[in-house]
Design an enzyme around this catalytic site. Structure first.
Site, PDB file in Angstrom:
ATOM      1  N   LYS A 165       0.778  -1.240  -0.065  1.00 36.80           N
ATOM      2  CA  LYS A 165       0.085   0.167  -0.056  1.00 36.80           C
ATOM      3  C   LYS A 165       0.932   1.505   0.050  1.00 36.80           C
ATOM      4  CE  LYS A 165      -1.886   2.051   4.040  1.00 36.80           C
ATOM      5  NZ  LYS A 165      -1.459   3.252   3.949  1.00 36.80           N
ATOM      6  N   ASN A 166       1.847   1.289   0.880  1.00 36.56           N
ATOM      7  CA  ASN A 166       2.740   2.379   1.007  1.00 36.56           C
ATOM      8  C   ASN A 166       3.580   2.578  -0.050  1.00 36.56           C
ATOM      9  OD1 ASN A 166       1.494   2.791   3.241  1.00 36.56           O
ATOM     10  ND2 ASN A 166       3.338   2.449   4.615  1.00 36.56           N
TER      11      ASN A 166
ATOM     12  N   ASP B 187      -4.889   9.113   9.656  1.00 33.65           N
ATOM     13  CA  ASP B 187      -4.992   8.200  10.975  1.00 33.65           C
ATOM     14  C   ASP B 187      -4.894   8.741  12.015  1.00 33.65           C
ATOM     15  OD1 ASP B 187      -5.062   6.083   8.977  1.00 33.65           O
ATOM     16  OD2 ASP B 187      -3.050   5.313   9.348  1.00 33.65           O
TER      17      ASP B 187
ATOM     18  N   ASP C  99       4.615   0.425  11.872  1.00 30.56           N
ATOM     19  CA  ASP C  99       3.435  -0.218  11.627  1.00 30.56           C
ATOM     20  C   ASP C  99       3.229  -1.439  12.048  1.00 30.56           C
ATOM     21  OD1 ASP C  99       3.118   2.320  10.221  1.00 30.56           O
ATOM     22  OD2 ASP C  99       3.113   1.384   8.150  1.00 30.56           O
TER      23      ASP C  99
ATOM     24  N   ARG D  94      -4.334  10.005   3.730  1.00 32.76           N
ATOM     25  CA  ARG D  94      -3.345  11.094   4.082  1.00 32.76           C
ATOM     26  C   ARG D  94      -2.257  10.846   2.863  1.00 32.76           C
ATOM     27  NH1 ARG D  94       1.453  12.108   6.790  1.00 32.76           N
ATOM     28  NH2 ARG D  94       1.123  13.816   8.033  1.00 32.76           N
TER      29      ARG D  94
HETATM   30  C1  UD1 Z   1       4.723   6.425   6.086  1.00 29.82           C
HETATM   31  C2  UD1 Z   1       3.688   5.419   6.172  1.00 29.82           C
HETATM   32  C3  UD1 Z   1       3.336   4.774   7.402  1.00 29.82           C
HETATM   33  C4  UD1 Z   1       4.568   4.726   8.160  1.00 29.82           C
HETATM   34  C5  UD1 Z   1       5.434   5.879   8.195  1.00 29.82           C
HETATM   35  C6  UD1 Z   1       6.846   5.532   9.110  1.00 29.82           C
HETATM   36  C7  UD1 Z   1       2.625   5.965   3.926  1.00 29.82           C
HETATM   37  C8  UD1 Z   1       1.389   6.263   3.306  1.00 29.82           C
HETATM   38  N1  UD1 Z   1       2.588   6.066   5.194  1.00 29.82           N
HETATM   39  O1  UD1 Z   1       4.124   7.749   6.756  1.00 29.82           O
HETATM   40  O2  UD1 Z   1       2.369   3.902   7.184  1.00 29.82           O
HETATM   41  O3  UD1 Z   1       4.026   4.160   9.730  1.00 29.82           O
HETATM   42  O4  UD1 Z   1       6.084   6.191   6.782  1.00 29.82           O
HETATM   43  O5  UD1 Z   1       7.443   4.302   8.511  1.00 29.82           O
HETATM   44  O6  UD1 Z   1       3.611   5.424   3.405  1.00 29.82           O
HETATM   45  N2  UD1 Z   1       7.233  14.318  10.233  1.00 29.82           N
HETATM   46  C9  UD1 Z   1       7.209  15.870  10.503  1.00 29.82           C
HETATM   47  N3  UD1 Z   1       7.511  16.565   9.575  1.00 29.82           N
HETATM   48  C10 UD1 Z   1       7.175  16.102   8.062  1.00 29.82           C
HETATM   49  C11 UD1 Z   1       7.071  14.715   7.774  1.00 29.82           C
HETATM   50  C12 UD1 Z   1       7.210  13.932   8.947  1.00 29.82           C
HETATM   51  O7  UD1 Z   1       7.687  15.906  11.736  1.00 29.82           O
HETATM   52  O8  UD1 Z   1       7.541  17.206   7.275  1.00 29.82           O
HETATM   53  C13 UD1 Z   1       7.192  13.370  11.189  1.00 29.82           C
HETATM   54  C14 UD1 Z   1       5.795  12.766  11.539  1.00 29.82           C
HETATM   55  O9  UD1 Z   1       5.051  13.632  12.406  1.00 29.82           O
HETATM   56  C15 UD1 Z   1       6.322  11.508  12.389  1.00 29.82           C
HETATM   57  C16 UD1 Z   1       7.564  11.208  11.505  1.00 29.82           C
HETATM   58  O10 UD1 Z   1       8.131  12.286  11.073  1.00 29.82           O
HETATM   59  O11 UD1 Z   1       6.475  11.772  13.723  1.00 29.82           O
HETATM   60  C17 UD1 Z   1       7.483  10.142  10.508  1.00 29.82           C
HETATM   61  O12 UD1 Z   1       6.800  10.561   9.404  1.00 29.82           O
HETATM   62  P1  UD1 Z   1       6.968  10.041   7.849  1.00 29.82           P
HETATM   63  O13 UD1 Z   1       8.170   9.192   7.994  1.00 29.82           O
HETATM   64  O14 UD1 Z   1       6.911  11.166   7.239  1.00 29.82           O
HETATM   65  O15 UD1 Z   1       5.663   8.857   7.825  1.00 29.82           O
HETATM   66  P2  UD1 Z   1       4.646   9.162   6.747  1.00 29.82           P
HETATM   67  O16 UD1 Z   1       5.263   9.405   5.423  1.00 29.82           O
HETATM   68  O17 UD1 Z   1       3.758   9.946   6.924  1.00 29.82           O
END
Ligand code: UD1
Length: 437
Positions: free
Chosen positions: A22-23, A118, A317, A94
């Site tokens: 999915k991701n 989520d 996850d 998202r």
């Molecule tokens: C993706 C996955 C999710 C997984 C996560 C970590 C998808 C659709 N989702 O989420 O299932 O749990 O990776 O492996 O691919 N953060 C910031 N600022 C930003 C970006 C991120 O503060 O600009 C923080 C987030 O709040 C969080 C952390 O960084 O605490 C990790 O986020 P990120 O790696 O970006 O996860 P996602 O891409 O949202």
């Protein structure tokens, strides 16, 4: 209201086919926007989130055909695509935010709603914004939307991420493929899904080095071409069934994902007493060849200590499955959540099944009990929902999990697969509860 009803105790035996992640697939679909013409993506799972992305790309002006059985999405991208990702869709999923980079790079403008997503704590997007600004775009928030413009086009730059964010790395790599000159992203994410999207971008003609490392270099090109690409297997779905076997004293062969995508997970499963065998290359359901592995659980698992970390660390996850396993394991287990503000709503529901969990900040300390006791529980997000179902395997009596739309966002044929593995689970309609007023 539809719920999943499971009668325990039960254990999982047999084999299960796991298709694309999915991701990854959602981002591959977003990446198609970078090239005019027809992109074909294969090994696509039949899940709700793919349908939402199909809808989003359609609203942007692409013609999309999706065959969930064959697992194929075809996307015809016109020369001019729309630039608006509506709140309605971004709120539902998202990952819609991943069109921000491609649209800004190709159309020089994007209006993308700020997501809800989520129920797993606040998830910032500051690195997406700062990265695009460093690439020469102006990005500001207007009426709940990110409004990005780059009239003169993007230009290569150096970007140091504060944290190896998966989403920010993807958006910025996609944007940089069409920027003028060289972009270097340090502290980049290394997840297999990042490798997958970078691989597809290279197939499309992008110049990227350092794929799979924390230092990714992208040299911009004038245009990319559409390709056919096979999605990497879903390591989180594979990990779910692996934990299902370990927690239920089962024996499950997972086809379509290799253990190299689950390095830390295999170690922790072995710590719990499970036997984990790498099966190497095996035939897959769609006639191709892919990797597989087998997990044989022990009668009662030993509790494990896990800290979630960016890849190759233990994936956040899979956190609910660790807590679920520890809740029926011998001893006291620990889960430390290091990526997100903790997702403890799952723990409150697990407690309804009789799990003994103490939360302290980002740590969940679990004292295992020999068996749980079936109850009505509610899923708060995709993985929490699947985690409650697996916990139900070790609960005596009936466990009913509501909020199943969350589960179906990320798991294809979840009930059918579990039934095939021998779990007495069904999807049933539950009469609505009390009504007031
Ligand atoms: C993706 C996955 C999710 C997984 C996560 C970590 C998808 C659709 N989702 O989420 O299932 O749990 O990776 O492996 O691919 N953060 C910031 N600022 C930003 C970006 C991120 O503060 O600009 C923080 C987030 O709040 C969080 C952390 O960084 O605490 C990790 O986020 P990120 O790696 O970006 O996860 P996602 O891409 O949202």
């Amino acid at each position: 209201m539809e719920v999943f009803r499971l009668t325990g105790p039960a254990s999982l035996h047999g084999s299960v086919d796991v298709r694309g992640a999915k991701n990854s697939v959602l981002k591959l679909m977003a990446a198609s926007l970078l090239a005019v013409g027809r992109t074909t993506i294969t090994n696509v799972p039949a899940i709700l989130d793919v349908r939402i992305m199909v809808e989003l790309l359609g609203r942007l002006g692409c013609v999309v055909d999706y065959d969930p059985d064959a697992g194929i999405v075809g996307i015809d991208v016109p020369a001019e695509v729309g630039i608006q990702a509506d709140y309605e869709l971004v709120r539902a999923m998202r990952a819609s935010i991943s069109v921000l980079g491609p649209l800004t790079a190709r159309m020089k403008a994007a209006h993308v709603a700020l997501p809800g997503g989520d129920a797993i704590g606040s998830r910032g997007l500051d690195m997406h914004q700062a990265g695009l600004e460093a690439l020469g775009a102006t990005v500001h928030l207007e009426h709940g939307y990110f409004v990005a413009t780059a009239q003169a086009g993007l230009r290569g730059t150096e970007i140091a991420l504060d944290f190896p964010s998966v989403g920010a790395t993807e958006n910025l790599v996609m944007a940089a493929t069409l920027a003028r000159g060289e972009t270097v992203i340090s502290n980049a994410a290394k997840e297999p899904e990042i490798v997958d999207i970078c691989t597809m971008l290279v197939e499309m003609g992008a110049k990227i080095t350092g794929i799979g490392t924390g230092l990714i270099t992208i040299t911009g090109v004038d245009a990319l071409r559409p390709v056919t690409h096979r999605t990497v297997g879903d390591r989180i779905v594979a990990g779910t069934y692996a934990f299902g076997a370990a927690l239920s004293a089962g024996d499950v062969t997972v086809r379509g994902v290799g253990l190299e995508l689950l390095p830390n997970v295999a170690i922790k499963l072995r710590d719990s007493g499970a036997v984990v065998d790498d099966l190497g290359d095996i035939p897959l359901a769609d006639g191709t060849t892919g990797q597989g592995f087998r997990v044989i659980g022990t009668r009662r698992p030993r509790s494990i200590r896990v800290a979630t970390m960016p890849f190759p660390g233990f994936p956040t996850d899979l956190q609910p499955f660790v807590i679920g396993l520890n809740s029926v394991a011998d001893g006291v287990g620990l889960l430390s959540e290091n990526l997100f503000e903790a997702r403890w709503r799952f723990v409150q529901e697990l407690a309804r099944l009789g799990a003994k969990v103490r939360i302290d900040g980002n740590h969940a300390l679990v004292t295992g009990v020999p068996e749980l006791s079936g109850a009505e529980v509610e899923a708060s997000d995709i993985r929490a929902g699947a985690g409650l179902v697996l916990a139900g395997l070790r609960a005596t009596g009936v466990t009913e999990v509501s909020g199943i739309d969350h589960i179906e966002r990320g798991y294809e044929n979840f009930v059918a697969n579990l039934r095939k593995l021998g779990a007495p689970i069904e999807r049933v309609v539950r009469a609505e509860g009390l009504r007031f007023g």
